[in-house]
Scaffold this active site. Structure first.
Site, PDB file in Angstrom:
ATOM      1  N   SER A  50       0.848  -1.193   0.000  1.00 50.22           N
ATOM      2  CA  SER A  50       0.000   0.000   0.000  1.00 50.22           C
ATOM      3  C   SER A  50       0.884   1.244   0.000  1.00 50.22           C
ATOM      4  O   SER A  50       2.110   1.160   0.111  1.00 50.22           O
ATOM      5  CB  SER A  50      -0.920   0.028   1.235  1.00 50.22           C
ATOM      6  OG  SER A  50      -0.157   0.196   2.429  1.00 50.22           O
ATOM      7  N   ILE A  52       3.145   4.498  -0.433  1.00 52.85           N
ATOM      8  CA  ILE A  52       4.297   4.863  -1.250  1.00 52.85           C
ATOM      9  C   ILE A  52       5.016   3.633  -1.776  1.00 52.85           C
ATOM     10  O   ILE A  52       5.509   3.619  -2.908  1.00 52.85           O
ATOM     11  CB  ILE A  52       5.231   5.784  -0.436  1.00 52.85           C
ATOM     12  CG1 ILE A  52       4.581   7.159  -0.306  1.00 52.85           C
ATOM     13  CG2 ILE A  52       6.609   5.906  -1.086  1.00 52.85           C
ATOM     14  CD1 ILE A  52       5.200   8.051   0.722  1.00 52.85           C
ATOM     15  N   SER A 175      11.713  10.560   6.737  1.00 47.51           N
ATOM     16  CA  SER A 175      10.670  11.568   6.922  1.00 47.51           C
ATOM     17  C   SER A 175      11.302  12.890   7.329  1.00 47.51           C
ATOM     18  O   SER A 175      12.307  12.909   8.050  1.00 47.51           O
ATOM     19  CB  SER A 175       9.698  11.121   8.023  1.00 47.51           C
ATOM     20  OG  SER A 175       8.863  12.196   8.415  1.00 47.51           O
ATOM     21  N   TYR A 201       8.980   7.942  16.332  1.00 48.85           N
ATOM     22  CA  TYR A 201       9.062   7.755  14.882  1.00 48.85           C
ATOM     23  C   TYR A 201      10.078   8.714  14.271  1.00 48.85           C
ATOM     24  O   TYR A 201      10.918   8.314  13.444  1.00 48.85           O
ATOM     25  CB  TYR A 201       7.679   7.991  14.278  1.00 48.85           C
ATOM     26  CG  TYR A 201       7.598   7.904  12.776  1.00 48.85           C
ATOM     27  CD1 TYR A 201       7.488   6.675  12.126  1.00 48.85           C
ATOM     28  CD2 TYR A 201       7.587   9.062  11.992  1.00 48.85           C
ATOM     29  CE1 TYR A 201       7.390   6.599  10.749  1.00 48.85           C
ATOM     30  CE2 TYR A 201       7.482   8.986  10.609  1.00 48.85           C
ATOM     31  CZ  TYR A 201       7.381   7.759  10.000  1.00 48.85           C
ATOM     32  OH  TYR A 201       7.279   7.693   8.627  1.00 48.85           O
ATOM     33  N   LYS A 205      13.564   7.933  12.278  1.00 47.82           N
ATOM     34  CA  LYS A 205      13.848   8.474  10.953  1.00 47.82           C
ATOM     35  C   LYS A 205      15.181   9.224  10.938  1.00 47.82           C
ATOM     36  O   LYS A 205      15.900   9.214   9.925  1.00 47.82           O
ATOM     37  CB  LYS A 205      12.693   9.361  10.483  1.00 47.82           C
ATOM     38  CG  LYS A 205      11.400   8.582  10.267  1.00 47.82           C
ATOM     39  CD  LYS A 205      11.570   7.506   9.205  1.00 47.82           C
ATOM     40  CE  LYS A 205      10.419   6.568   9.062  1.00 47.82           C
ATOM     41  NZ  LYS A 205      10.583   5.589   7.978  1.00 47.82           N
ATOM     42  N   THR A 234      -1.648   8.547   2.622  1.00 44.94           N
ATOM     43  CA  THR A 234      -1.443   7.101   2.600  1.00 44.94           C
ATOM     44  C   THR A 234      -2.258   6.458   3.726  1.00 44.94           C
ATOM     45  O   THR A 234      -2.613   7.129   4.701  1.00 44.94           O
ATOM     46  CB  THR A 234       0.040   6.740   2.807  1.00 44.94           C
ATOM     47  OG1 THR A 234       0.424   7.149   4.131  1.00 44.94           O
ATOM     48  CG2 THR A 234       0.931   7.436   1.771  1.00 44.94           C
TER      49      THR A 234
END
Length: 323
Positions: A50, A52, A175, A201, A205, A234
């Site tokens: 799913s 990207i 990100s 997160y 990254k 997304t």
């Protein structure tokens, strides 16, 4: 200084990371960069069922590449594969079911893959943002296990195969959120203090950016890059950041727009004319730190990150069956 970083990052995001930012940046793109035939080249995309990952896999398939989809959910992955084959007419689409948060599974997969396939390009796209602290069956914090350790093991385990290939590349989908984080090697599994999934997160990254820079120094025969896809609509954004999605949904990039730079880094000749180890946004290298943000880390911390991940990695390799 965190309020400063967060404010500067959000203002930057409103200007650059949205659909409008992509439309503005794309005016300087050369369409010929990605109008290429990659038949005979092999690509592996993690998290490809799913968002990207699927958009990237589909565009590579359109250009004739052999695409290996590495996904966690078998049912959704089969649907994605059928969609890619139907829309592109490319039959060279292969499915592998692997949980990127499970280090033993990654080692087992990589060993088998190296014996059966060739690989020119690895795209580390799989990721997660879990907003409460959860542990995997191996006792690893879920975000760290997926975003950082999983990416590390998948990459280093496949380096020997990549080094045999012509024009080998590794692209990691990071990100822009990492810009608000300074590398922290003292608490890789976020066990100290309050747990903030968004910041965990972002830290993961940042770790991916540092790893890319370190890999570029170590493996000179492979071109490494890491990129920010912008703010894209997304399934992961909708589920992990519902408030952000509601606020920004009319300005978010499409999945294809988010995947554009991944595709460019994976297939264009222009990408590898630039040095290995850079951070990209909209087909150009961009700084890895905001002005005056104090997010630079000492070299010893960056080296320590690699050492710690290698220790984790080897621990799980040694108990993997059949390896």
């Amino acid at each position: 200084m965190s309020w400063y970083r967060n404010t500067v990052w959000f203002v930057k995001g409103l200007r650059e990371y949205t659909r409008g930012g992509y439309e503005s940046a794309s005016k300087r793109f050369d369409p010929a960069d990605v109008e290429v035939d990659v038949a005979g080249r092999s690509f592996l995309v993690t998290g490809a069922n799913s968002g990207i990952g699927k958009a990237t896999a589909k565009e590579i398939a359109r250009r004739g590449g052999t695409v290996h989809l590495v996904c966690r959910n078998k049912e959704r992955a089969e649907v994605a594969k059928e969609e890619i084959v139907a829309e592109t007419g490319n039959q060279n689409i292969f499915l592998h079911i692997v949980d990127i948060s499970n280090p033993k599974e990654i080692w087992k997969f990589a060993e088998k893959f190296q014996n059966e396939h060739k690989l020119n390009v690895l795209i580390n796209n799989a990721g997660c943002m879990v907003n409460n602290r959860e542990l995997t069956e191996d006792g690893l914090e879920k975000n760290f296990a997926t975003n950082t350790l999983g990416t590390y093991i998948m990459t280093t385990a496949l380096v020997p195969l990549l080094e045999k290939a012509a024009d080998a590349r590794v692209i990691t989908v990071s990100s822009g959120g990492m810009l608000v984080q300074k590398l922290n090697v003292s608490d890789l599994q976020s066990g100290n203090g309050p747990f903030d999934g968004t910041m965990v997160y972002a830290q993961n990254k940042r770790q991916q950016v540092v790893l890319t820079e370190q890999w570029a120094k170590t493996y000179r025969n492979i071109h490494f890059s890491v990129m920010h896809p912008g703010w894209a609509d997304t399934p992961a954004v909708r589920s992990s950041m519902p408030d952000f999605y509601e606020r920004m949904k009319n300005s978010l990039r499409t999945e294809a727009q988010g995947a554009d730079t991944v595709l460019w880094l994976a297939v264009s000749a222009e990408a590898t004319k630039l040095p290995s180890g850079l951070f990209f946004q909209d087909r150009q290298p961009v700084p890895t730190h905001l002005p005056l943000a104090y997010t630079h880390s000492p070299p010893e911390d960056e080296e320590k990150l690699v050492e710690m991940l290698e220790e984790f990695s080897q621990k799980f390799k040694s108990v993997s069956p059949g390896i």
